[in-house]
Design an enzyme around this catalytic site. Sequence first.
Site, short mmCIF file in Angstrom:
data_model
loop_
_atom_site.label_atom_id
_atom_site.label_comp_id
_atom_site.label_asym_id
_atom_site.label_seq_id
_atom_site.Cartn_x
_atom_site.Cartn_y
_atom_site.Cartn_z
N TYR A 259 -13.00 -4.39 -2.74
CA TYR A 259 -14.16 -4.07 -3.57
C TYR A 259 -15.09 -5.28 -3.75
O TYR A 259 -16.31 -5.15 -3.65
CB TYR A 259 -13.76 -3.50 -4.95
CG TYR A 259 -14.95 -2.90 -5.68
CD1 TYR A 259 -15.44 -1.65 -5.31
CD2 TYR A 259 -15.58 -3.58 -6.70
CE1 TYR A 259 -16.54 -1.10 -5.96
CE2 TYR A 259 -16.68 -3.04 -7.36
CZ TYR A 259 -17.16 -1.81 -6.99
OH TYR A 259 -18.24 -1.26 -7.62
N ILE B 270 5.31 -4.61 9.79
CA ILE B 270 5.50 -4.08 8.45
C ILE B 270 5.10 -2.62 8.55
O ILE B 270 3.93 -2.29 8.63
CB ILE B 270 4.71 -4.87 7.41
CG1 ILE B 270 5.26 -6.31 7.35
CG2 ILE B 270 4.79 -4.21 6.04
CD1 ILE B 270 4.55 -7.22 6.36
N ARG C 10 -9.28 -0.44 4.39
CA ARG C 10 -9.07 -0.18 2.96
C ARG C 10 -9.83 -1.15 2.06
O ARG C 10 -10.11 -0.83 0.91
CB ARG C 10 -7.57 -0.26 2.62
CG ARG C 10 -6.76 0.94 3.09
CD ARG C 10 -5.32 0.83 2.62
NE ARG C 10 -4.53 1.99 3.02
CZ ARG C 10 -4.31 3.05 2.26
NH1 ARG C 10 -4.82 3.11 1.04
NH2 ARG C 10 -3.57 4.06 2.70
N LYS D 290 -0.11 -9.94 8.28
CA LYS D 290 0.03 -8.54 8.65
C LYS D 290 -1.35 -8.07 9.11
O LYS D 290 -2.28 -7.98 8.31
CB LYS D 290 0.51 -7.71 7.46
CG LYS D 290 0.60 -6.23 7.74
CD LYS D 290 1.01 -5.44 6.49
CE LYS D 290 1.00 -3.94 6.75
NZ LYS D 290 1.34 -3.17 5.54
N TYR E 282 -2.53 -10.32 4.45
CA TYR E 282 -2.59 -8.91 4.84
C TYR E 282 -4.05 -8.53 5.04
O TYR E 282 -4.83 -8.51 4.09
CB TYR E 282 -1.94 -8.06 3.76
CG TYR E 282 -1.94 -6.56 3.98
CD1 TYR E 282 -2.19 -5.99 5.23
CD2 TYR E 282 -1.64 -5.70 2.93
CE1 TYR E 282 -2.19 -4.62 5.41
CE2 TYR E 282 -1.63 -4.33 3.10
CZ TYR E 282 -1.89 -3.79 4.34
OH TYR E 282 -1.88 -2.43 4.51
N THR F 247 0.83 -1.20 0.00
CA THR F 247 0.00 0.00 0.00
C THR F 247 0.87 1.25 0.00
O THR F 247 0.64 2.19 -0.78
CB THR F 247 -0.92 0.01 1.23
OG1 THR F 247 -1.70 -1.17 1.25
CG2 THR F 247 -1.83 1.22 1.22
N THR F 248 1.87 1.28 0.87
CA THR F 248 2.74 2.43 0.98
C THR F 248 3.58 2.62 -0.28
O THR F 248 4.00 3.74 -0.59
CB THR F 248 3.65 2.29 2.22
OG1 THR F 248 2.83 1.96 3.35
CG2 THR F 248 4.40 3.57 2.53
#
Length: 291
Positions: free
Chosen positions: A106, A202, A137, A160, A132, A43-44
């Site tokens: 989604y 993380i 999100r 994560k 994850y 994501t980052t």
Amino acid sequence: MFKGSMVAIVTPFKNGKVDEKALEELIEWHIKEGTHAIVPCGTTGEASTLDYEEHYRVIEITVKVVNKRVPVIAGTGSNSTEEAIMIARKAEQLGADGSLSVTPYYNKPTQEGLYRHFKEIADKTGLPMILYNVPGRTSVNMLPETVARLAEHPRIVGIKEATGDMKQVSQIIRLCGSDFAVISGDDFTNLPLLALGGRGFISVTANVCPKDVAELFNSWERGDISRAREIHYKLEPINKAMFIETNPIPVKTALAMMGKIKEEFRLPLCEMSETNKQKLAEVLRSADLIS
């Protein structure tokens, strides 16, 4: 297998392209500062706006520069199971040591759908996989019972956890046992998660404070709890500042202020508001990260 301070590294851009030189320099800095693993294309790392060629190139550069000094855990997730398999296979070919695979966004799959998604990926790829879970999100929360089912797969080695819910973390650790790595996905939970039996983080904050985040883990490992707690509170204002706007906007802005990268994003992400940028700069100055 994977533990410690694992940086969710940013993807630097310059004039609309991946800034390969800046990425290489960031990786070298992280290894020098003691970061325990590099996690590109998460994501980052703005993976959602990288095309396939760029995604693979970032992994390739990371693997090459790291050169086996620390593990490389490549972001390979997708809301399409077949696409996630394809990306994970490519990451393995490029030499990554593990994969990080996010819950499908989604689609909003059921718990059974989540189980089948990750099992299919693990069955058809060869890398050790870290799940994850970031419902803020993805709009779906993978429950501890589902994680426990997946933990039985030999290639699914950890998760994560980015719910911020220590009750859920505790349940996962209890159900999955000590061989399954539960990793913090929210920097404000790094120390509490270690106390519950987690293996590390993380981290977003590690992008700007790699030495301190690594030392928090190292202090805990050697039993110096007071030192770990001291670093936790030192980092608390920075952890908060990293989410003053949507990640990775603040962390990339901070790195730009520190002279590490250009302040450049891809739409729909954009630069910070001036008010928030001033607040961020104040935090960085207080931490002696900028003058």
